[in-house]
Design a protein around this motif. Structure first.
Motif, mmCIF file in Angstrom:
data_model
loop_
_atom_site.group_PDB
_atom_site.id
_atom_site.type_symbol
_atom_site.label_atom_id
_atom_site.label_comp_id
_atom_site.label_asym_id
_atom_site.label_seq_id
_atom_site.Cartn_x
_atom_site.Cartn_y
_atom_site.Cartn_z
ATOM 1 N N LYS A 26 0.809 -1.218 0.000
ATOM 2 C CA LYS A 26 0.000 0.000 0.000
ATOM 3 C C LYS A 26 0.848 1.277 0.000
ATOM 4 C CE LYS A 26 -0.704 0.097 5.039
ATOM 5 N NZ LYS A 26 -1.716 0.174 6.125
ATOM 6 N N VAL A 27 2.138 1.127 -0.295
ATOM 7 C CA VAL A 27 3.021 2.295 -0.271
ATOM 8 C C VAL A 27 2.659 3.295 -1.358
ATOM 9 C CG1 VAL A 27 4.774 1.215 -1.757
ATOM 10 C CG2 VAL A 27 5.433 3.049 -0.207
ATOM 11 N N ASN A 28 2.267 2.827 -2.534
ATOM 12 C CA ASN A 28 1.959 3.728 -3.649
ATOM 13 C C ASN A 28 0.729 4.574 -3.362
ATOM 14 O OD1 ASN A 28 2.169 4.885 -6.243
ATOM 15 N ND2 ASN A 28 0.704 3.408 -7.055
ATOM 16 N N SER A 29 -0.298 3.974 -2.776
ATOM 17 C CA SER A 29 -1.530 4.709 -2.487
ATOM 18 C C SER A 29 -1.380 5.610 -1.275
ATOM 19 C CB SER A 29 -2.689 3.726 -2.262
ATOM 20 O OG SER A 29 -2.395 2.841 -1.190
ATOM 21 N N PHE A 30 -0.671 5.146 -0.254
ATOM 22 C CA PHE A 30 -0.548 5.946 0.970
ATOM 23 C C PHE A 30 0.329 7.171 0.754
ATOM 24 C CE2 PHE A 30 1.187 7.223 5.029
ATOM 25 C CZ PHE A 30 0.080 7.172 5.866
ATOM 26 N N TYR A 31 1.463 7.001 0.089
ATOM 27 C CA TYR A 31 2.406 8.104 -0.105
ATOM 28 C C TYR A 31 2.212 8.833 -1.439
ATOM 29 C CZ TYR A 31 4.886 6.450 4.004
ATOM 30 O OH TYR A 31 5.214 6.077 5.297
ATOM 31 N N ASN A 32 1.191 8.487 -2.202
ATOM 32 C CA ASN A 32 0.879 9.182 -3.456
ATOM 33 C C ASN A 32 2.104 9.305 -4.367
ATOM 34 O OD1 ASN A 32 -1.796 9.634 -2.599
ATOM 35 N ND2 ASN A 32 -1.160 11.454 -1.470
ATOM 36 N N LEU A 33 2.725 8.180 -4.646
ATOM 37 C CA LEU A 33 3.938 8.181 -5.473
ATOM 38 C C LEU A 33 3.641 8.401 -6.953
ATOM 39 C CD1 LEU A 33 5.889 5.194 -3.851
ATOM 40 C CD2 LEU A 33 6.012 7.636 -3.305
ATOM 41 N N GLY A 34 2.399 8.221 -7.349
ATOM 42 C CA GLY A 34 2.025 8.448 -8.740
ATOM 43 C C GLY A 34 2.468 7.353 -9.678
ATOM 44 N N LEU A 35 2.724 6.165 -9.152
ATOM 45 C CA LEU A 35 3.141 5.034 -9.982
ATOM 46 C C LEU A 35 1.912 4.212 -10.353
ATOM 47 C CD1 LEU A 35 6.297 3.900 -7.984
ATOM 48 C CD2 LEU A 35 6.206 5.377 -9.986
ATOM 49 N N GLU A 36 1.700 4.052 -11.658
ATOM 50 C CA GLU A 36 0.498 3.347 -12.116
ATOM 51 C C GLU A 36 0.603 1.837 -11.882
ATOM 52 O OE1 GLU A 36 -0.170 4.394 -16.143
ATOM 53 O OE2 GLU A 36 -0.523 6.522 -15.729
ATOM 54 N N ASP A 37 1.702 1.263 -12.280
ATOM 55 C CA ASP A 37 1.862 -0.194 -12.155
ATOM 56 C C ASP A 37 3.147 -0.518 -11.410
ATOM 57 O OD1 ASP A 37 -0.466 -0.827 -13.677
ATOM 58 O OD2 ASP A 37 0.660 -0.294 -15.487
ATOM 59 N N ILE A 38 3.009 -1.275 -10.321
ATOM 60 C CA ILE A 38 4.170 -1.754 -9.579
ATOM 61 C C ILE A 38 4.063 -3.273 -9.476
ATOM 62 C CG2 ILE A 38 5.479 -1.633 -7.433
ATOM 63 C CD1 ILE A 38 4.310 1.051 -6.888
ATOM 64 N N ASP A 39 5.068 -3.944 -9.963
ATOM 65 C CA ASP A 39 5.072 -5.407 -9.934
ATOM 66 C C ASP A 39 5.823 -5.873 -8.690
ATOM 67 O OD1 ASP A 39 4.959 -8.070 -10.390
ATOM 68 O OD2 ASP A 39 6.100 -8.044 -12.269
ATOM 69 N N PHE A 40 5.058 -6.227 -7.643
ATOM 70 C CA PHE A 40 5.672 -6.676 -6.410
ATOM 71 C C PHE A 40 6.076 -8.154 -6.468
ATOM 72 C CE2 PHE A 40 3.058 -3.074 -4.869
ATOM 73 C CZ PHE A 40 4.070 -2.323 -4.312
ATOM 74 N N GLU A 41 5.832 -8.788 -7.603
ATOM 75 C CA GLU A 41 6.185 -10.197 -7.754
ATOM 76 C C GLU A 41 7.569 -10.376 -8.378
ATOM 77 O OE1 GLU A 41 4.263 -12.403 -6.439
ATOM 78 O OE2 GLU A 41 2.757 -10.900 -5.920
ATOM 79 N N LEU A 42 8.271 -9.246 -8.631
ATOM 80 C CA LEU A 42 9.595 -9.340 -9.245
ATOM 81 C C LEU A 42 10.552 -10.144 -8.372
ATOM 82 C CD1 LEU A 42 10.080 -5.729 -10.685
ATOM 83 C CD2 LEU A 42 9.788 -7.832 -11.990
ATOM 84 N N SER A 43 10.440 -9.943 -7.060
ATOM 85 C CA SER A 43 11.308 -10.655 -6.125
ATOM 86 C C SER A 43 10.667 -10.610 -4.750
ATOM 87 C CB SER A 43 12.703 -10.023 -6.084
ATOM 88 O OG SER A 43 12.643 -8.762 -5.436
ATOM 89 N N ASN A 44 11.320 -11.240 -3.803
ATOM 90 C CA ASN A 44 10.836 -11.192 -2.423
ATOM 91 C C ASN A 44 11.140 -9.857 -1.762
ATOM 92 O OD1 ASN A 44 9.882 -13.838 -2.553
ATOM 93 N ND2 ASN A 44 11.901 -14.672 -1.995
ATOM 94 N N SER A 45 11.961 -9.061 -2.408
ATOM 95 C CA SER A 45 12.348 -7.771 -1.836
ATOM 96 C C SER A 45 12.228 -6.661 -2.882
ATOM 97 C CB SER A 45 13.788 -7.848 -1.311
ATOM 98 O OG SER A 45 14.159 -6.624 -0.703
ATOM 99 N N PRO A 46 10.982 -6.249 -3.238
ATOM 100 C CA PRO A 46 10.802 -5.160 -4.203
ATOM 101 C C PRO A 46 11.182 -3.818 -3.579
ATOM 102 C CG PRO A 46 8.688 -5.829 -3.315
ATOM 103 C CD PRO A 46 9.694 -6.785 -2.768
ATOM 104 N N VAL A 47 11.895 -2.997 -4.325
ATOM 105 C CA VAL A 47 12.392 -1.713 -3.827
ATOM 106 C C VAL A 47 11.883 -0.602 -4.730
ATOM 107 C CG1 VAL A 47 14.460 -0.348 -3.337
ATOM 108 C CG2 VAL A 47 14.440 -2.809 -2.868
ATOM 109 N N ILE A 48 11.486 0.516 -4.114
ATOM 110 C CA ILE A 48 11.013 1.686 -4.868
ATOM 111 C C ILE A 48 11.957 2.838 -4.572
ATOM 112 C CG2 ILE A 48 9.097 3.280 -5.232
ATOM 113 C CD1 ILE A 48 7.214 1.105 -4.249
ATOM 114 N N ILE A 49 12.496 3.447 -5.624
ATOM 115 C CA ILE A 49 13.461 4.538 -5.455
ATOM 116 C C ILE A 49 13.024 5.748 -6.282
ATOM 117 C CG2 ILE A 49 15.325 2.880 -5.085
ATOM 118 C CD1 ILE A 49 16.340 3.505 -7.889
ATOM 119 N N GLY A 50 13.713 6.888 -6.058
ATOM 120 C CA GLY A 50 13.418 8.113 -6.785
ATOM 121 C C GLY A 50 14.122 8.178 -8.126
ATOM 122 N N GLY A 51 13.616 9.055 -8.994
ATOM 123 C CA GLY A 51 14.155 9.164 -10.346
ATOM 124 C C GLY A 51 15.594 9.635 -10.386
ATOM 125 N N ILE A 52 15.951 10.634 -9.575
ATOM 126 C CA ILE A 52 17.330 11.146 -9.582
ATOM 127 C C ILE A 52 18.302 10.067 -9.118
ATOM 128 C CG2 ILE A 52 18.896 12.830 -8.551
ATOM 129 C CD1 ILE A 52 16.607 14.788 -8.401
#
Length: 397
Positions: A118-144
């Motif tokens: 629920k990180v995308n909805s709670f923090y309003n990251l603006g990411l349309e599709d996040i594939d949490f099945e890529l691995s057991n440890s999905p990581v979200i980082i900034g563009g810069i």
């Protein structure tokens, strides 16, 4: 209509054949209008940027943050689920760490362990599709940060927390992760330092942490923030609260000082127009010396002469201020509706110039204008009341 008001209207800009006084009066009106336009539009732009920055910061920090949590974490979470005023909550652990990208490129970041689902909805990251099945440890980082390390969605990375290294020698423990999303906030340094990781990864990485660092809260109604704060403190002891304002206190203090500085500097335009107004009223007084002498001969008190000049000054100044306020508000409303002033999205996190104006801002400018107009008119009236009937006759000769 009062006699002083009627005379002031007849004296306005010197009347017929006013000459120089009429020209300086028009300049005073234009200067007053330009000063009000510059001040109101500048305040509205600063307010607009502050509002946008505030929205972005709140999207990453939440409306309220509970800190000082020890062994009460589970009880607090259970209580928050039942509290109707709380629309959402996000427990987290946070630590300074190191991100290892391609070619073993290192970057010091802030690792924030959260519920990734629920990180995308709670923090309003603006990411349309996040594939949490890529691995057991999905990581979200900034563009810069992604650009610095040459990372894309799906790339493997390594995470380290040197503070939690239990060994006296050697490198800290490394955990493998996969980039599941790249957000773009374009505000502060979030895009360069903030990394979201799953709770499971955080627990493995932050070996010296025994509990949560805090819980970010979303409050359905902003007016209920104080209520939630009070109710939570009644239920649990030894907890503290932070808001997005206190977390970034220095930033908001700087924006307030910037706003105050803009008001002071741009008020100088109105001040210059007020000086011109003073000279206009003095010129009108010189041109109407005979009339003032006649009024004094007929027994008009000094108070009436001063009132005539004051009213004339306010008439001239009010025309300029009224025109400026009307034009600036119309301009702001047009920008809010049509967004015709565009901004480059690759530099700013918005596509048009933000403008926001409150009632207090609209009232502030007329107050500044009235004060400066009053001072200018008072200075001119003090010179006018010194004219004596005999002096007026001699000046006419």
């Amino acid at each position: 209509m009062h006699i002083s008001t009627k005379i002031a209207r007849r004296f306005l800009l010197g009347g017929r054949d006013a000459g120089t006084s009429k020209f300086t009066g028009i300049i005073a009106i234009v200067g007053m209008a330009v000063g009000c336009i510059a001040l109101i539009i500048s305040i509205s732009v600063l307010n607009g940027f502050e509002k946008k920055v505030t929205e972005k910061i709140r999207s990453f920090e939440g409306d309220l943050r509970i800190i000082g949590i020890t062994k009460q974490a589970n009880d607090i979470v259970t209580w928050l689920e039942k509290e109707k005023a709380v629309s959402g909550y996000m427990p987290f652990m946070e630590r300074k760490g190191i991100l290892v990208g391609n070619n073993n490129t290192l970057r010091i970041v802030t690792l924030k362990a959260v519920e990734t689902e629920k990180v995308n909805s709670f923090y309003n990251l603006g990411l349309e599709d996040i594939d949490f099945e890529l691995s057991n440890s999905p990581v979200i980082i900034g563009g810069i940060l992604a650009n610095r390390l040459g990372l894309n969605v799906g790339d493997p990375i390594k995470l380290m927390s040197p503070v939690d290294n239990s060994l006296s020698i050697g490198l800290p423990r490394k955990l493998q992760g996969t980039i599941a999303g790249i957000f773009q906030s374009n505000v502060l340094d979030y895009d360069d330092r903030l990394v979201f990781i799953p709770f499971s990864t955080g627990k493995l990485l932050f070996t010296r942490k025994s509990s949560l660092d805090g819980i970010d809260l979303r409050i359905g109604n902003e007016a209920e923030i104080d209520y939630v704060k009070r109710r939570t403190m009644e239920e649990f002891n030894n907890i503290k609260f932070e808001s997005w304002e206190t977390i970034h206190e220095s930033l908001f203090q700087a924006m307030k000082m910037e706003r105050l500085g803009a008001i002071v500097v741009l008020s100088l335009i109105i001040l210059v127009a007020s000086f011109n107004l003073t000279s206009t009223l003095i010129l009108v007084t010189i041109q109407k010396t005979r009339e003032i002498g006649i009024l004094r001969t007929l027994g008009s008190p000094v108070k009436m002469i001063r009132s005539i000049l004051l009213k004339q000054g306010f008439m001239i100044g009010s025309i300029g201020a009224g025109i400026g306020i009307g034009l600036s508000i119309s301009f702001i409303l047009m920008q809010q509706k049509t967004a015709f002033l565009r901004l480059p999205e690759d530099i700013y996190f918005m596509d048009s110039l933000p403008m926001n104006l409150s009632i207090s801002d609209v009232l502030l400018v007329p107050i500044i204008a009235v004060v400066l107009i009053g001072i200018s008119s008072l200075l001119a009236s003090r010179w006018a009341v010194q004219i004596q009937p005999k002096d007026a006759v001699q000046m006419e000769k």
